[in-house]
Design a protein around this motif. Structure first.
Motif, mmCIF file in Angstrom:
data_model
loop_
_atom_site.group_PDB
_atom_site.id
_atom_site.type_symbol
_atom_site.label_atom_id
_atom_site.label_comp_id
_atom_site.label_asym_id
_atom_site.label_seq_id
_atom_site.Cartn_x
_atom_site.Cartn_y
_atom_site.Cartn_z
ATOM 1 N N ASP A 152 0.819 -1.216 0.000
ATOM 2 C CA ASP A 152 0.000 0.000 0.000
ATOM 3 C C ASP A 152 0.854 1.267 0.000
ATOM 4 O OD1 ASP A 152 -2.196 -1.610 0.037
ATOM 5 O OD2 ASP A 152 -2.663 -1.316 2.161
ATOM 6 N N PHE A 153 1.991 1.224 0.733
ATOM 7 C CA PHE A 153 2.843 2.412 0.817
ATOM 8 C C PHE A 153 3.358 2.804 -0.559
ATOM 9 C CE2 PHE A 153 7.216 4.025 0.948
ATOM 10 C CZ PHE A 153 7.014 5.234 1.603
ATOM 11 N N PHE A 154 3.975 1.844 -1.267
ATOM 12 C CA PHE A 154 4.520 2.152 -2.587
ATOM 13 C C PHE A 154 3.401 2.489 -3.569
ATOM 14 C CE2 PHE A 154 8.889 0.419 -1.887
ATOM 15 C CZ PHE A 154 9.564 1.466 -2.500
ATOM 16 N N GLU A 155 2.267 1.846 -3.417
ATOM 17 C CA GLU A 155 1.145 2.124 -4.305
ATOM 18 C C GLU A 155 0.702 3.580 -4.163
ATOM 19 O OE1 GLU A 155 -2.860 0.101 -3.894
ATOM 20 O OE2 GLU A 155 -1.895 -1.150 -5.415
ATOM 21 N N PHE A 156 0.600 4.025 -2.904
ATOM 22 C CA PHE A 156 0.204 5.412 -2.671
ATOM 23 C C PHE A 156 1.283 6.374 -3.162
ATOM 24 C CE2 PHE A 156 0.167 9.233 -0.017
ATOM 25 C CZ PHE A 156 -1.116 9.696 -0.279
ATOM 26 N N MET A 157 2.558 6.043 -2.915
ATOM 27 C CA MET A 157 3.639 6.918 -3.354
ATOM 28 C C MET A 157 3.660 7.041 -4.869
ATOM 29 S SD MET A 157 7.683 6.779 -2.368
ATOM 30 C CE MET A 157 8.175 5.612 -3.635
ATOM 31 N N LEU A 158 3.454 5.927 -5.554
ATOM 32 C CA LEU A 158 3.438 5.954 -7.018
ATOM 33 C C LEU A 158 2.283 6.788 -7.549
ATOM 34 C CD1 LEU A 158 4.268 2.196 -7.695
ATOM 35 C CD2 LEU A 158 5.711 4.136 -8.318
ATOM 36 N N LEU A 159 1.174 6.767 -6.829
ATOM 37 C CA LEU A 159 -0.002 7.517 -7.266
ATOM 38 C C LEU A 159 0.056 8.998 -6.905
ATOM 39 C CD1 LEU A 159 -2.981 5.114 -6.547
ATOM 40 C CD2 LEU A 159 -2.413 6.148 -8.748
#
Length: 301
Positions: A152-159
């Motif tokens: 979730d962390f990387f997903e949010f950062m990428l978004l």
């Protein structure tokens, strides 16, 4: 062999010879690490005026008296000012700036040693300690985090980070995703906008989820292996360690735009690899060039 191939091989040998010369003796290794530390402070150090102005003065002095880079007075002043900058900005200081402050104190102690050999032993011990501590702290933090291992962390950062829009574009994710997510976050935090249920739906594609999970587990797994190899501390494990560290730096800081931390890892890695490993040192120095290229604002083009 063609003349072009011979010229290429000669060029590579010449570059490797220069690197080998830079790290040939304890004195040269200490000198090289001192200048690389000064460059790290200049490019990714502390932005406070009370640090920048003395650093500029020291840089001017070094153009006239290069040996001042080996002076304990120089490093004592930098260590004191770095400590002031960290203490006054402890609540917003980046992690690598705290570690960099510790390293500047280590450089002060090294330049206070009776011989370059003693200084090298001190720096190698501190470099190994810092690298082990950095990786161990990251492992603990990510293990205990409720949203890291899930991706979730990387997903949010990428978004949400527009600097990564170019990376997403390589995988077919719309470059507008970051801008749309930021707009949604601004709406959620605005007192002039009412959001039903206090929740916003953010568009997540299977490709984005896959990228986030791959980045998450590569980063997490590499840090576990690096910490284990670093603690072991044998020559063959150190060889594996340096190879993995160089790949880790090249991949991690392509995604995570914290280039200063990458420079610090290169500096610490060079401290461990400097004795008898010219090819590894050359690879670390090439990593500095690669990190500098990452820092160019091409992502927004």
């Amino acid at each position: 062999m063609s003349s072009a191939a011979e010229a290429h091989a000669a060029s590579n040998n010449a570059l490797l010879g220069i690197v080998a010369h830079m790290f040939a003796t304890p004195e040269r290794r200490l000198w090289t690490l001192s200048w690389l530390t000064l460059l790290t402070l200049a490019f990714y150090g502390y932005s406070d005026w009370y640090f920048r102005l003395p650093l500029i003065a020291i840089a001017v002095g070094l153009t006239m008296w290069p040996r001042f880079a080996g002076s304990a007075v120089c490093w004592g002043l930098l260590a004191l000012l770095a400590t002031v900058a960290v203490v006054l900005n402890w609540h917003v200081a980046d992690n690598h700036k705290i570690v960099l402050c510790y390293w500047v104190w280590a450089m002060l102690l090294a330049h206070s040693c009776a011989s370059a050999g003693d200084a090298e032993k001190l720096l190698r011990a501190n470099a190994r300690f810092l690298l082990t501590l950095i990786m161990f702290g990251a492992i603990v933090q990510k293990t205990l985090s409720p949203d890291y291992l899930s991706g979730d962390f990387f997903e949010f950062m990428l978004l949400s980070d527009p600097r990564l829009a170019a990376l997403l574009g390589f995988f077919g994710v719309p470059a507008t995703s970051a801008a749309e997510t930021q707009f949604a976050l601004n709406a959620l935090s605005s007192s002039y906008v009412t959001v039903e249920g206090g929740r916003l739906q953010i568009g997540v594609t299977p490709t984005l989820t896959m990228i986030a999970l791959a980045a998450t587990w590569w980063n997490y797994g590499a840090q576990i292996v690096l910490d284990a190899l670093g603690v072991w501390g044998r020559r063959w494990t150190d060889t594996l360690y340096h190879c993995l560290m160089i790949v880790f730096i090249a991949t991690t800081y392509f995604i995570a735009p914290v280039i200063g931390f990458g420079w610090l890892l290169v500096l610490l890695g060079l401290t461990l690899a400097g004795r008898g490993r010219p090819m590894v040192c050359a690879a670390y120095l090439a990593s500095l060039v690669l990190l500098t290229l990452y820092d160019i604002p091409w992502r927004g083009l």
